[in-house]
Design an enzyme around this catalytic site. Sequence first.
Site, PDB file in Angstrom:
ATOM      1  N   MET A  24     -41.663  -7.824   9.097  1.00 39.63           N
ATOM      2  CA  MET A  24     -41.270  -9.230   9.209  1.00 39.63           C
ATOM      3  C   MET A  24     -42.503 -10.130   9.166  1.00 39.63           C
ATOM      4  O   MET A  24     -42.455 -11.282   9.614  1.00 39.63           O
ATOM      5  CB  MET A  24     -40.477  -9.459  10.498  1.00 39.63           C
ATOM      6  CG  MET A  24     -39.160  -8.680  10.496  1.00 39.63           C
ATOM      7  SD  MET A  24     -37.877  -9.440  11.475  1.00 39.63           S
ATOM      8  CE  MET A  24     -38.637  -9.448  13.080  1.00 39.63           C
ATOM      9  N   HIS A  28     -50.429  -7.219  11.729  1.00 33.45           N
ATOM     10  CA  HIS A  28     -51.534  -6.881  12.631  1.00 33.45           C
ATOM     11  C   HIS A  28     -51.952  -5.435  12.346  1.00 33.45           C
ATOM     12  O   HIS A  28     -51.430  -4.808  11.399  1.00 33.45           O
ATOM     13  CB  HIS A  28     -51.127  -7.084  14.089  1.00 33.45           C
ATOM     14  CG  HIS A  28     -49.826  -6.453  14.465  1.00 33.45           C
ATOM     15  ND1 HIS A  28     -49.618  -5.087  14.406  1.00 33.45           N
ATOM     16  CD2 HIS A  28     -48.642  -6.986  14.884  1.00 33.45           C
ATOM     17  CE1 HIS A  28     -48.384  -4.800  14.795  1.00 33.45           C
ATOM     18  NE2 HIS A  28     -47.752  -5.942  15.074  1.00 33.45           N
ATOM     19  N   HIS A  31     -49.193  -2.796  11.679  1.00 33.62           N
ATOM     20  CA  HIS A  31     -48.659  -2.788  10.311  1.00 33.62           C
ATOM     21  C   HIS A  31     -49.681  -2.163   9.348  1.00 33.62           C
ATOM     22  O   HIS A  31     -49.310  -1.401   8.448  1.00 33.62           O
ATOM     23  CB  HIS A  31     -48.356  -4.215   9.840  1.00 33.62           C
ATOM     24  CG  HIS A  31     -47.340  -4.952  10.677  1.00 33.62           C
ATOM     25  ND1 HIS A  31     -47.677  -6.013  11.482  1.00 33.62           N
ATOM     26  CD2 HIS A  31     -46.007  -4.778  10.826  1.00 33.62           C
ATOM     27  CE1 HIS A  31     -46.578  -6.477  12.076  1.00 33.62           C
ATOM     28  NE2 HIS A  31     -45.562  -5.749  11.708  1.00 33.62           N
ATOM     29  N   GLN A  55     -30.923 -10.041  12.168  1.00 36.49           N
ATOM     30  CA  GLN A  55     -31.224  -9.160  13.301  1.00 36.49           C
ATOM     31  C   GLN A  55     -31.603  -9.940  14.551  1.00 36.49           C
ATOM     32  O   GLN A  55     -31.953  -9.351  15.571  1.00 36.49           O
ATOM     33  CB  GLN A  55     -32.294  -8.136  12.935  1.00 36.49           C
ATOM     34  CG  GLN A  55     -33.692  -8.696  12.743  1.00 36.49           C
ATOM     35  CD  GLN A  55     -34.636  -7.627  12.209  1.00 36.49           C
ATOM     36  OE1 GLN A  55     -34.539  -7.221  11.054  1.00 36.49           O
ATOM     37  NE2 GLN A  55     -35.544  -7.141  13.047  1.00 36.49           N
ATOM     38  N   LYS A 143     -43.329   2.637  17.553  1.00 30.33           N
ATOM     39  CA  LYS A 143     -43.180   1.647  18.628  1.00 30.33           C
ATOM     40  C   LYS A 143     -41.715   1.232  18.741  1.00 30.33           C
ATOM     41  O   LYS A 143     -41.191   1.068  19.830  1.00 30.33           O
ATOM     42  CB  LYS A 143     -44.043   0.428  18.343  1.00 30.33           C
ATOM     43  CG  LYS A 143     -43.797  -0.670  19.331  1.00 30.33           C
ATOM     44  CD  LYS A 143     -44.662  -1.863  19.056  1.00 30.33           C
ATOM     45  CE  LYS A 143     -44.135  -3.048  19.804  1.00 30.33           C
ATOM     46  NZ  LYS A 143     -43.085  -3.740  19.056  1.00 30.33           N
ATOM     47  N   LEU A 178     -49.499  -3.295  20.047  1.00 26.91           N
ATOM     48  CA  LEU A 178     -49.590  -4.486  19.207  1.00 26.91           C
ATOM     49  C   LEU A 178     -48.193  -4.905  18.788  1.00 26.91           C
ATOM     50  O   LEU A 178     -47.342  -4.066  18.477  1.00 26.91           O
ATOM     51  CB  LEU A 178     -50.438  -4.211  17.965  1.00 26.91           C
ATOM     52  CG  LEU A 178     -51.903  -3.857  18.195  1.00 26.91           C
ATOM     53  CD1 LEU A 178     -52.638  -3.802  16.857  1.00 26.91           C
ATOM     54  CD2 LEU A 178     -52.582  -4.849  19.125  1.00 26.91           C
ATOM     55  N   SER A 180     -46.162  -8.587  16.903  1.00 25.15           N
ATOM     56  CA  SER A 180     -46.262  -9.974  16.449  1.00 25.15           C
ATOM     57  C   SER A 180     -45.916 -10.919  17.597  1.00 25.15           C
ATOM     58  O   SER A 180     -46.405 -12.043  17.664  1.00 25.15           O
ATOM     59  CB  SER A 180     -45.321 -10.212  15.271  1.00 25.15           C
ATOM     60  OG  SER A 180     -45.565  -9.264  14.256  1.00 25.15           O
TER      61      SER A 180
HETATM   62  P1  AMP Z   1     -41.999  -5.816  12.503  1.00 26.58           P
HETATM   63  O1  AMP Z   1     -42.779  -6.656  11.555  1.00 26.58           O
HETATM   64  O2  AMP Z   1     -42.309  -6.078  13.937  1.00 26.58           O
HETATM   65  O3  AMP Z   1     -40.531  -5.802  12.193  1.00 26.58           O
HETATM   66  O4  AMP Z   1     -42.478  -4.326  12.289  1.00 26.58           O
HETATM   67  C1  AMP Z   1     -42.551  -3.765  11.018  1.00 26.58           C
HETATM   68  C2  AMP Z   1     -42.907  -2.312  11.163  1.00 26.58           C
HETATM   69  O5  AMP Z   1     -44.163  -2.197  11.841  1.00 26.58           O
HETATM   70  C3  AMP Z   1     -41.890  -1.525  12.001  1.00 26.58           C
HETATM   71  O6  AMP Z   1     -41.712  -0.241  11.411  1.00 26.58           O
HETATM   72  C4  AMP Z   1     -42.580  -1.420  13.338  1.00 26.58           C
HETATM   73  O7  AMP Z   1     -42.182  -0.291  14.079  1.00 26.58           O
HETATM   74  C5  AMP Z   1     -44.030  -1.315  12.922  1.00 26.58           C
HETATM   75  N1  AMP Z   1     -44.925  -1.700  14.015  1.00 26.58           N
HETATM   76  C6  AMP Z   1     -44.891  -2.860  14.725  1.00 26.58           C
HETATM   77  N2  AMP Z   1     -45.834  -2.839  15.701  1.00 26.58           N
HETATM   78  C7  AMP Z   1     -46.465  -1.643  15.596  1.00 26.58           C
HETATM   79  C8  AMP Z   1     -47.532  -1.005  16.310  1.00 26.58           C
HETATM   80  N3  AMP Z   1     -48.142  -1.597  17.343  1.00 26.58           N
HETATM   81  N4  AMP Z   1     -47.917   0.222  15.913  1.00 26.58           N
HETATM   82  C9  AMP Z   1     -47.320   0.856  14.872  1.00 26.58           C
HETATM   83  N5  AMP Z   1     -46.313   0.305  14.155  1.00 26.58           N
HETATM   84  C10 AMP Z   1     -45.891  -0.917  14.509  1.00 26.58           C
END
Ligand code: AMP
Length: 286
Positions: A24, A28, A31, A55, A143, A178, A180
């Site tokens: 999304m 960081h 990702h 979501q 995570k 970590l 967002s």
């Molecule tokens: P998001 O942008 O938060 O929807 O996350 C996108 C992807 O990054 C998802 O598969 C999350 O599980 C993964 N992700 C988010 N934070 C972390 C983290 N600290 N360590 C590893 N993967 C992460």
Amino acid sequence: MIIARSASELRAATTGPISFVPTMGALHAGHASLIRVAAADGSCVVVSDFVNPSQFGEGEDFEIYPRDLDGDATIAEQAGAHILYAPDVSEIYPPDFSTTIDPGPLAQELCGAHRPGHFAGVATVVVRLFGLVGPRRAIFGRKDYQQLAILQHVTNDLALGIEIVGVPTVRDADGLALSSRNAYLSAAERSLAVTIPRALRHAAEAYAEGQRNGGVLAEIGHNALDGVALEYLELRSTDLGFYDPNLPAVLLVAGHVGTTRLIDNIVLDPTAPERAATQISTKEYA
Ligand code: AMP
């Protein structure tokens, strides 16, 4: 790296087998770690950057969710992405879009019990993105443990033929996972947030010393979480069934620090207490 604003631009830019990292945005180092895993086998790496409205529940943070396409492009490119796919909402959800994927009972538990419809929104957008991107494999973070388990399940159930890969959680030096959403935290909240990984670690230490009583392990976690408005702290088997003291387990937590919702988890596995920070297949969740 190419920034594709539409599926046709995306298709024009892809070559060979694709490894896909759905995100999304507000990228960081967590990702970036997923993108590096995606790039490791030499495939064409597509990262999607899409804040998925379906979501988010009413009153959640969809409107204020951090958005920074330029910053994302820098991080994605440095980590080895070839294409950053940043579509408009109208491409993902055209006006006649009417399908919702119901991932089944697990989507009602844990985070799903507190965020009705959340995992249906996640499953629906991920399957649509799978259709638009056409990956051979897709990379997700551990995570979001429940999300990973659900997406593995959906991928199996619908016979999508995509390999789902889970990657260990990347943490700040003090242990905070970590996210967002960490950007929302004030300095005082940031200090409180670190009690979440600490609580998980306390319980994991007791487990490593032989404690297998689920009630005791949960209490150790609870006691270390003073000040966090907990949604749940639950010990489960690694496939998210009931806790079995004789099998590897996972301790999962979700709660609010101020208005910010944070989640975390730790796997309790006597056979692999220090899991290597490398790619881990999610076959174990299937
Ligand atoms: P998001 O942008 O938060 O929807 O996350 C996108 C992807 O990054 C998802 O598969 C999350 O599980 C993964 N992700 C988010 N934070 C972390 C983290 N600290 N360590 C590893 N993967 C992460």
